[in-house]
Write an enzyme that holds these catalytic residues in place. Structure first.
Site, PDB file in Angstrom:
ATOM      1  N   CYS A  78       0.837  -1.203   0.000  1.00  0.00           N
ATOM      2  CA  CYS A  78       0.000   0.000   0.000  1.00  0.00           C
ATOM      3  C   CYS A  78       0.873   1.254   0.000  1.00  0.00           C
ATOM      4  CB  CYS A  78      -0.901   0.018   1.221  1.00  0.00           C
ATOM      5  SG  CYS A  78      -1.800   1.577   1.374  1.00  0.00           S
ATOM      6  N   VAL A  79       0.606   2.135  -0.928  1.00  0.00           N
ATOM      7  CA  VAL A  79       1.431   3.337  -1.074  1.00  0.00           C
ATOM      8  C   VAL A  79       1.342   4.250   0.152  1.00  0.00           C
ATOM      9  CG1 VAL A  79      -0.370   4.529  -2.445  1.00  0.00           C
ATOM     10  CG2 VAL A  79       1.984   5.302  -2.566  1.00  0.00           C
TER      11      VAL A  79
END
Lengths: 119, 140
Positions: A78-79
């Site tokens: 997840c960024v």
């Protein structure tokens, strides 16, 4: 069956990522498909290529990398969770890639089961 | 490696978000909330559930000044807005429910009026049925 996997905890502190890895490996050996593994919360630390455990212990980051390179499993970090924790393009291990939370929702939508590992 | 394409065209599932932790002290509440908001973009059914210390996440009057943490309580207003959109838009086949477990609420001396969102109060047994009817459960 198509599995989506959600890993919510970091390596070593917590057994969740080990268990998730063993689940993926066993599922693939049984002929199932692991369509995506999504790393969220402290789980993003599973992608840190600077991780260097002692040589007589398992190397979790490397095991995940091998699952991607050898079995073609899609490993998504997840960024937003990664940025908070300093997990970025420059330090993610081979086979991982960074993308948005939408990839988690898509894993839930597109797989037969979404299985979460964490507390 | 490029993103793997999953077949999601026309898929409608029920996502249940189990908020079990206090709003501050760990990051779980905030990051579950971020996932809830993304789910709205995919127009999926969602149950946003608060149990155990998770019920404190939507208690009125958060003030995080003394702990120097971001007060993300106002963001729950967006969840309520998404629910209202889902309720009112006839073109959208999307059901959102905001649920508090009765036992968790009562054990902490709270009532429905203490929450900043309009919630459904369900017993543990009723909540079990909600979980049983869910496709994906994400908890934090």
């Amino acid at each position: 069956m198509k599995f989506g996997i959600l890993v919510n905890e970091g390596p070593f502190t917590h057994q969740a990522s080990d268990t998730a890895y063993h689940f993926c490996k066993a599922a693939i050996e049984k002929g199932h498909e692991v369509s995506r593994v999504f790393f969220y919360f402290d789980g993003v630390n599973n992608a840190n290529k600077l991780s260097e455990p002692q040589s007589d212990d398992r190397n979790i980051v490397k095991l995940w990398s091998e699952l991607a390179t050898e079995k073609g499993v899609d490993l998504v970090v997840c960024v937003a969770a990664g940025m908070r924790r300093g997990i970025k393009e420059e330090n993610i291990a081979e086979g991982f890639h960074i993308s948005g939370l939408g990839q988690l929702v898509e894993a839930g939508m597109g797989c037969d089961r979404l299985v979460m590992f964490g507390d | 490696m490029a993103d793997t394409e999953l077949e999601i065209e026309g898929v409608m599932k029920t996502f249940t978000f189990m908020n079990r932790k206090a709003p501050y002290g760990t990051i779980y509440a905030l990051e579950v909330l971020e996932t809830v908001l993304i789910t709205a973009a995919f127009e999926q059914h969602a149950n946003i559930v608060f149990v155990d210390d998770g019920v404190y996440q939507i208690k009125k009057g958060h003030d995080t000044g003394a702990i120097n943490m971001k007060n993300f309580s106002p963001t729950f207003g967006i969840v309520e807005m998404e629910k209202e959109d889902a309720d009112e838009d006839e073109d959208m086949d999307m059901v959102w429910r905001i649920i508090v477990e009765k036992e968790s609420m009562e054990a902490r001396g709270l009532t429905k009026d203490d929450f900043k969102l309009d919630v459904e109060i369900l017993t543990s047994a009723e909540l079990a049925d909600v979980l049983d009817a869910s496709d994906c459960i994400i908890s934090g």
